[in-house]
Design a protein around this motif. Structure first.
Motif, PDB file in Angstrom:
ATOM      1  N   GLN A   1       0.888  -1.371   0.275  1.00 43.28           N
ATOM      2  CA  GLN A   1       0.075   0.012  -0.246  1.00 43.28           C
ATOM      3  C   GLN A   1       0.751   1.338   0.020  1.00 43.28           C
TER       4      GLN A   1
ATOM      5  N   TYR B   1      -3.374   3.960  -2.605  1.00 46.09           N
ATOM      6  CA  TYR B   1      -3.381   2.736  -3.167  1.00 46.09           C
ATOM      7  C   TYR B   1      -3.504   1.198  -2.465  1.00 46.09           C
ATOM      8  N   LYS B   2      -3.936   0.346  -2.875  1.00 46.78           N
ATOM      9  CA  LYS B   2      -3.672  -0.846  -1.498  1.00 46.78           C
ATOM     10  C   LYS B   2      -3.918  -2.177  -2.751  1.00 46.78           C
TER      11      LYS B   2
END
Length: 310
Positions: free
Chosen positions: A192, A223-224
């Motif tokens: 992430q 984001y992940k």
């Protein structure tokens, strides 16, 4: 001087038969719009979309209007000369919610959100305008945000200028969640992260991250990693800001461009579309204050890159 009289059809003659329908067998997995554009090479994109809108396309004898209808080997696509409906339905678009203030839709990849004044292409905006005018010809819709042509997913429009203004003036407070899934090239090793940059637009209308602080519009993307393999990674992406092409630029910045995004460095055509999908949209209703949340499933073509069946 005698005038030449054209010959009459004999009273017992049959009327001219309509042109026969054309049939195209499917040889490999693809999506309906992509397939039609390849098979009907002499017709433009708008013409092909019109065939879909008027119920002139069938898959295995079932009328189909969805751009992204998945096709499998062995199926047969039929294109008819005969229109099935005088009034076209929504093409590449599905209404998820509608009330007096807003209209929330699911947009398929391949459909423009809104066109420029010079363009006449079928768009989400044009179709929804026609939809609301079926009950009152003075009705209108108003743009709140956009999705790129090749991005699928949830988006919404206002049904009055008052609601549009109120929501856009307080967009960051009104929108509670706006998340995407992105299929990107390569293995994203950091599970992430956050990408922050200042976005500018070049003379060729391409967005890029400026190397200088405070030079352009600040953009922040979180984001992940949801799934990963050597060739691809599937990311959940949350926007802190909503800049033009923000996700696409930021994915290129970290060396993992969105699949199918040739403009921003992609080399892969694994899914015959852009690997970007607006999965979740949650917002505070402008009149009731109620929190509304809409979620659409991750496209099967994204998941199939990780061995999951279509």
């Amino acid at each position: 001087m005698n005038k030449r009289v054209p010959p009459r059809r004999p009273s017992g003659a049959l009327p001219r038969k309509p042109a026969p329908a054309r049939q195209f067998p499917v040889d490999e997995p693809t999506e309906l719009l992509v397939f039609l554009l390849a098979k009907l090479a002499g017709q433009g994109r708008n013409s092909v979309k019109s065939l879909l809108a008027h119920g002139q396309v069938s898959v295995d004898d079932r009328v189909e209007t969805k751009y992204n209808c998945p096709l499998k080997p062995g199926q047969v696509v039929t294109v008819s000369k005969e229109k099935k409906s005088a009034e076209p339905g929504l093409v590449g678009l599905r209404i998820l919610h509608e009330d007096d203030d807003v209209i929330v839709v699911y947009k398929e990849a391949g459909l423009l959100s809104i066109a420029s004044p010079q363009e006449t292409e079928l768009t989400a905006y044009r179709q929804l305008t026609a939809h609301v005018r079926r009950t009152n010809e003075k009705n209108r819709i108003f743009v709140l945000h956009r999705l790129d042509r090749e991005t699928s997913g949830v988006m919404m429009f206002a049904k009055s200028e008052r609601v549009q203004q109120r929501m856009q003036d307080n967009w960051n407070e009104v929108v509670k969640e706006r998340s995407y899934v992105a299929l990107v090239e390569g293995l994203v090793k950091k599970t992430q992260g956050t990408i922050s940059s200042w976005l500018k637009e070049s003379s060729t209308l391409k967005m890029y991250s400026s190397p200088h602080p405070n030079d352009g519009q600040h953009a922040v993307t979180h984001y992940k990693v949801l799934k990963a393999s050597r060739g691809f990674s599937l990311l959940e992406v949350n926007l802190e800001t909503g800049r033009k092409n923000q996700i696409r630029v930021h994915m290129q910045d970290i060396g993992h461009p969105v699949v199918g995004d040739k403009k921003y460095g992609s080399k892969s055509k694994a899914i015959n579309r852009l690997g970007l999908h607006a999965r979740v949209l949650s917002f505070e209703h402008p009149t009731t204050g109620q929190i509304m949340r809409f979620e659409s499933p991750i496209p099967k073509s994204f998941l199939s890159q990780f061995g999951e069946k279509e």
